[in-house]
Design an enzyme around this catalytic site. Structure first.
Site, PDB file in Angstrom:
ATOM      1  N   HIS A   1       0.852  -1.186   0.000  1.00 22.42           N
ATOM      2  CA  HIS A   1       0.000   0.000   0.000  1.00 22.42           C
ATOM      3  C   HIS A   1       0.892   1.241   0.000  1.00 22.42           C
ATOM      4  O   HIS A   1       2.044   1.201   0.446  1.00 22.42           O
ATOM      5  CB  HIS A   1      -0.898  -0.019   1.239  1.00 22.42           C
TER       6      HIS A   1
ATOM      7  N   THR B   1       1.293   3.633   1.802  1.00 20.28           N
ATOM      8  CA  THR B   1       1.849   4.074   3.077  1.00 20.28           C
ATOM      9  C   THR B   1       3.028   3.222   3.535  1.00 20.28           C
ATOM     10  O   THR B   1       3.635   3.515   4.568  1.00 20.28           O
ATOM     11  CB  THR B   1       0.773   4.032   4.177  1.00 20.28           C
ATOM     12  N   LYS B   2       3.352   2.171   2.790  1.00 21.37           N
ATOM     13  CA  LYS B   2       4.420   1.270   3.213  1.00 21.37           C
ATOM     14  C   LYS B   2       5.778   1.715   2.658  1.00 21.37           C
ATOM     15  O   LYS B   2       5.860   2.628   1.837  1.00 21.37           O
ATOM     16  CB  LYS B   2       4.098  -0.166   2.768  1.00 21.37           C
ATOM     17  N   ASN B   3       6.843   1.051   3.090  1.00 20.37           N
ATOM     18  CA  ASN B   3       8.195   1.414   2.641  1.00 20.37           C
ATOM     19  C   ASN B   3       8.361   1.226   1.138  1.00 20.37           C
ATOM     20  O   ASN B   3       8.917   2.069   0.442  1.00 20.37           O
ATOM     21  CB  ASN B   3       9.233   0.554   3.365  1.00 20.37           C
TER      22      ASN B   3
ATOM     23  N   ILE C   1       6.197   0.332  -2.361  1.00 20.53           N
ATOM     24  CA  ILE C   1       4.788   0.521  -2.680  1.00 20.53           C
ATOM     25  C   ILE C   1       4.448   0.154  -4.132  1.00 20.53           C
ATOM     26  O   ILE C   1       5.315   0.117  -5.002  1.00 20.53           O
ATOM     27  CB  ILE C   1       4.360   1.977  -2.423  1.00 20.53           C
TER      28      ILE C   1
END
Length: 377
Positions: free
Chosen positions: A178, A180-182, A184
């Site tokens: 997603h 918001t992850k490191n 993406i």
């Protein structure tokens, strides 16, 4: 406004999407899907990997692979995202929640054994903020009682327990890409299958319950419906975007860790004077800098801090509400208190952390947090 998150582009995402589109195959399981699978198996040593449309899908696949039935019990943390629980509720399982640790939001694994009954089927751990749970304890309990272990490693790419990559220790590991992850791809996920007994069936479930993948490899002369399944694999466009990110994973992680360390070092005086608490990283865990959070002393203080930062154009946010207190589950909970999880639900604040966060903006954020606590005195 300094945002909480801003997606980072490495530069090749659009180029690889162009390649995927002009390859003549943009549905799933094409050249970039295979590149992503190869990256995860070669880099982290997972037995088998399958790209999914989300981490939620990966968790739901694990539930199907374990053949979760109505009445089966699943032990999992209460301080987690709803997808962790939904994957098993959808199969009719009973959820047995576990409180967090006093030192960190991860589940208290020492409480697991006391919750096991004859109906317990699996232990689901969540590596909060990319920081490992104590997996030796979990795996020993699972072996003793012959239980499955699922790692919700949504936040834990490139993070380790001792020398073992998270998501690669339990029977199954689920990852999120997603935005918001490191690393993406907008939406997207991955299921790591570490128990070789489930490799073949995982591919069938992934392909809508058919042996389609085996057919295209020439292992059977026709394919058909052979098991339950669903449409879990993402389009080639998502995998193409992700592969550009994976090629730069070391650089991305290093930059995020630099930002994380700046926060930690700058705000440490507040922790030393008990004004707030900073993240705790156990000796057995590495830090992939997925998140930087502070823990306030009360709900009122947290609300005031978030409002103060917002007034200075900084977006900081809280995180999960305890699932055992959720509107859906509260009347199903067995009544045990989850004091530490509830404390994190009321006092944890996540600060902006993304690759393109400038040094100046980070210094400004830290200055305002220091000012807030100075003014409080």
């Amino acid at each position: 406004m300094i945002p909480f998150n801003k997606p980072h582009l490495t530069g090749k995402e659009v180029h690889y999407i162009y390649e995927a589109v002009h390859s003549g195959k943009i549905s799933g399981n094409g050249i970039f899907t295979k590149k992503c699978h190869d990256f995860f198996t070669s880099t982290y040593g997972f037995t088998k990997t399958l790209m999914t449309s989300s981490c939620t899908d990966a968790l739901e696949m694990s539930s199907l692979l374990m053949d979760i039935q109505p009445g089966d019990e699943i032990i999992l943390p209460t301080f987690t995202f709803v997808s962790t629980a939904n994957a098993f509720v959808l199969r009719g399982a009973k959820l047995v929640f576990v409180d967090s640790l006093a030192t960190e939001p991860n589940m208290n694994v020492e409480l697991i054994e006391g919750l096991i009954t004859s109906k317990t089927k699996a232990i689901v751990v969540v590596h909060y903020a990319g920081v490992a749970c104590d997996m030796d304890v979990v795996m020993n309990i699972a072996k003793k009682y012959q239980l499955f272990v699922v790692e919700d490693a949504a936040q834990a790419i490139s993070s380790y327990y001792k020398d073992k990559p998270l998501g690669g220790i339990g029977d199954f590991g689920a990852f999120s890409f997603h935005e918001t992850k490191n690393i993406i791809s907008g939406e997207g996920g991955l299921l790591a299958i570490n128990n070789s007994d489930y490799c073949n069936r995982s591919e069938i479930i992934w392909e809508k319950g058919t042996n389609r993948s085996a057919f295209f490899r020439g292992e059977t002369d026709k394919y058909g419906w052979v098991d339950v399944g669903s449409s879990f694999l993402p389009s080639e466009i998502i995998s193409a975007f992700l592969y550009a990110q994976l090629e730069n994973v070391a650089e991305i992680q290093a930059k995020r860790l630099e930002i994380w360390n700046t926060y930690y070092n700058t705000l440490s005086p507040l922790a030393e004077h008990k004004k707030l608490r900073l993240p705790y990283i156990p000796a057995y865990a590495t830090n992939n800098a997925h998140m930087f959070y502070v823990i306030c002393n009360s709900l009122e203080e947290r609300t005031a801090l978030i409002d103060y930062l917002k007034a200075h154009n900084i977006l900081a946010v809280f995180h999960y509400l305890s699932l055992h207190k959720s509107p859906y589950f509260s009347d199903k909970h067995d009544g045990r208190s989850m004091d530490y999880a509830d404390q994190y639900a009321e006092t944890l604040v996540r600060l902006p952390l993304f690759y393109d966060l400038s040094t100046e903006d980070q210094e400004f954020i830290c200055t305002k947090i220091l000012s807030f606590y100075s003014e409080k005195i």
